[in-house]
Write an enzyme that holds these catalytic residues in place. Structure first.
Site, PDB file in Angstrom:
ATOM      1  N   TYR A 136     -15.247  10.317  -2.510  1.00 45.96           N
ATOM      2  CA  TYR A 136     -14.114  11.049  -2.638  1.00 45.96           C
ATOM      3  C   TYR A 136     -12.866  10.072  -1.917  1.00 45.96           C
ATOM      4  CZ  TYR A 136     -16.356  15.100  -4.375  1.00 45.96           C
ATOM      5  OH  TYR A 136     -16.993  15.849  -5.131  1.00 45.96           O
ATOM      6  N   LYS A 192     -30.015  12.289   0.503  1.00 47.96           N
ATOM      7  CA  LYS A 192     -31.016  11.541  -0.510  1.00 47.96           C
ATOM      8  C   LYS A 192     -31.110  10.466   0.205  1.00 47.96           C
ATOM      9  CE  LYS A 192     -32.954  11.425  -4.814  1.00 47.96           C
ATOM     10  NZ  LYS A 192     -33.862  12.356  -5.438  1.00 47.96           N
ATOM     11  N   ASP A 225     -32.046  17.341  -4.524  1.00 48.70           N
ATOM     12  CA  ASP A 225     -32.668  17.741  -5.971  1.00 48.70           C
ATOM     13  C   ASP A 225     -33.774  19.024  -5.327  1.00 48.70           C
ATOM     14  OD1 ASP A 225     -34.073  15.822  -4.625  1.00 48.70           O
ATOM     15  OD2 ASP A 225     -34.407  14.836  -6.350  1.00 48.70           O
ATOM     16  N   ASP A 249     -19.989  19.511  -3.011  1.00 53.01           N
ATOM     17  CA  ASP A 249     -19.274  19.997  -4.044  1.00 53.01           C
ATOM     18  C   ASP A 249     -20.097  20.578  -5.207  1.00 53.01           C
ATOM     19  OD1 ASP A 249     -17.435  20.232  -6.240  1.00 53.01           O
ATOM     20  OD2 ASP A 249     -16.893  18.211  -6.323  1.00 53.01           O
ATOM     21  N   ASP A 253     -21.306  25.137  -6.170  1.00 55.58           N
ATOM     22  CA  ASP A 253     -21.008  25.989  -7.328  1.00 55.58           C
ATOM     23  C   ASP A 253     -22.202  26.709  -7.577  1.00 55.58           C
ATOM     24  OD1 ASP A 253     -18.315  25.083  -7.631  1.00 55.58           O
ATOM     25  OD2 ASP A 253     -18.630  24.726  -9.872  1.00 55.58           O
TER      26      ASP A 253
HETATM   27 MG    MG Z   1     -16.021  21.897  -7.249  1.00 50.16          MG
END
Ligand code: MG
Ligand code: NAI
Length: 362
Positions: A136, A192, A225, A249, A253
């Site tokens: 980011y 990861k 994962d 992020d 969700d």
């Molecule tokens: Mg988001």
């Protein structure tokens, strides 16, 4: 005096913030604290009207004149993607050094989850997402843009300082967090390491080293994962998840979905040191499809006020605010059984009616 900058933003943002402020007002009266809520006009509408997002002076004002920021949502279909995300949301996170993104994943009684056979005792964990580094930072570029030989790079940044302060926050939070009875204190690092052998190697080493200071906390590592699978099949194994900006992020969700939906998911962008204000916001966006119709669920925005009070109280060491935040959270939990059988994103009640129920419980 608790000084709050309110950025209602676009679409349903101002509608849900208005209800959050009503709850704040009621709590200030009953818990006897003073506050000042200042409405600020940042968002998509200002960009369309004036071609600008936020000035350096306005950022400096946010930094120095307020204890906390309360944000509804920003974004409009007629504003190009990236303008507000980078120009406002990411800029505030970076400039106010809000290095933690805190997102509880808690299924409240009465809210339905898409996970068959799982209930509130199974879905109760919190995600600590690093909020200032990783993919980011905007490091990268183009080479030979627009040609068939085009190259685009986007770099993943992990600094020892940034990773360590995030890990330390996660372990500290694990120590003080209220959890389901009978569960152990546990922090799970989600990464990861098998593919991101530099950045996530740093994460893993820092995790093991910082973890030594918290002997009573169990440490666990999951690949991202696998974590997505476990969040669906056995969410009860999680207590505190700590992870990178990008992975955080995405998995939050998924977290919002298993805890009922966007209508009830709250988040905080924290500067835990209190050097600059933290920002609290519902996870959802401006929902242009339902804006202006009084249909938005204000619970996520109301829970964001609860988080604002609790976190600001912790930083300022004001017990009254912490107590007020917890009281608001309890009031929300008390009304959720009334939504049984409904989708939290399409309640059979108006925005104001839902907030009225919470105010009644308060
Ligand atoms: Mg988001
Ligand atoms: P969204 O979260 O705004 O909407 C997704 C779906 O969830 C829609 O069907 C909407 O009606 C529903 N929904 C969202 N919040 C709800 C609520 N409180 N009550 C009932 N239903 C609700 O995400 P979308 O559509 O991808 O984005 C819309 C705009 O919001 C875009 O401009 C986007 O950039 C922006 N956005 C802003 C965020 C922020 O300010 N932090 C976060 C996410 C999106």
């Amino acid at each position: 005096m608790l000084k709050i900058a309110v950025i209602g933003g676009d679409g349903i943002g101002p509608e849900v913030c208005e209800q959050g402020i009503r709850c704040l007002e009621a709590l200030a009266a009953s818990e006897k604290f003073e506050y000042q809520a200042t409405q600020l006009p940042y968002g998509g509408q200002r960009y369309l009207d004036h071609g600008m997002v936020i000035t350096a002076t306005e950022i400096a004002d946010l930094k120095t004149k307020y204890d906390a920021i309360y944000l509804g949502a920003v974004g409009r279909p007629d504003v190009p993607p990236g303008v507000l995300e980078q120009g406002l949301l990411l800029r505030l996170r970076f400039e106010l050094d809000q290095y933690i993104n805190l997102r509880p994943v808690k299924l409240l009684k009465g809210i339905s989850t898409p996970l068959a056979g799982k209930g509130p005792e199974d879905i109760d964990f919190v995600v600590v997402r690093e909020n200032t580094e990783d993919l980011y930072c905007g490091v990268g570029g183009f080479l030979r843009k627009g040609t068939v030989h085009e190259v685009a790079t986007q770099e993943m940044i992990a600094t020892r300082m940034g990773v360590e302060r995030c890990l330390r926050y996660a372990f500290e939070l694990c120590g003080r967090r209220k959890r389901q009875p009978g569960r152990d204190k546990k922090v799970t690092l989600v990464g990861k390491t098998n593919v991101l052998t530099y950045a996530h190697d740093l994460w893993q080493r820092a995790f093991d080293e910082v973890g030594q200071d918290y002997a009573d906390v169990t440490r666990e590592y999951h690949h991202v994962d696998a974590c997505c699978m476990y969040m669906v099949t056995k969410p009860e194994i999680y207590d505190v998840i700590v992870t990178t900006n990008m992975f955080g992020d995405i998995i939050t969700d998924l977290g919002a979905a298993i805890a009922g939906g966007m209508g009830v998911a709250a988040s905080g962008n924290l500067n835990p040191d209190g050097a600059a204000p933290s920002m609290f916001e519902p996870v959802h966006g401006s929902a242009p499809d339902i804006a202006g119709q009084g249909k938005a669920n204000p619970i996520a925005a109301i829970l964001s006020v609860a988080m604002l009070l609790e976190q600001t109280g912790l930083v300022k060491e004001e017990e009254k605010l912490v107590k007020a935040g917890r009281k608001l959270e309890a009031a929300v939990a008390a009304v959720c059984p009334k939504f049984a059988g409904q989708s939290v994103d399409r309640l059979e009640m108006s925005t104001q009616q839902v907030a009225d129920l919470v105010l009644g419980a308060l």
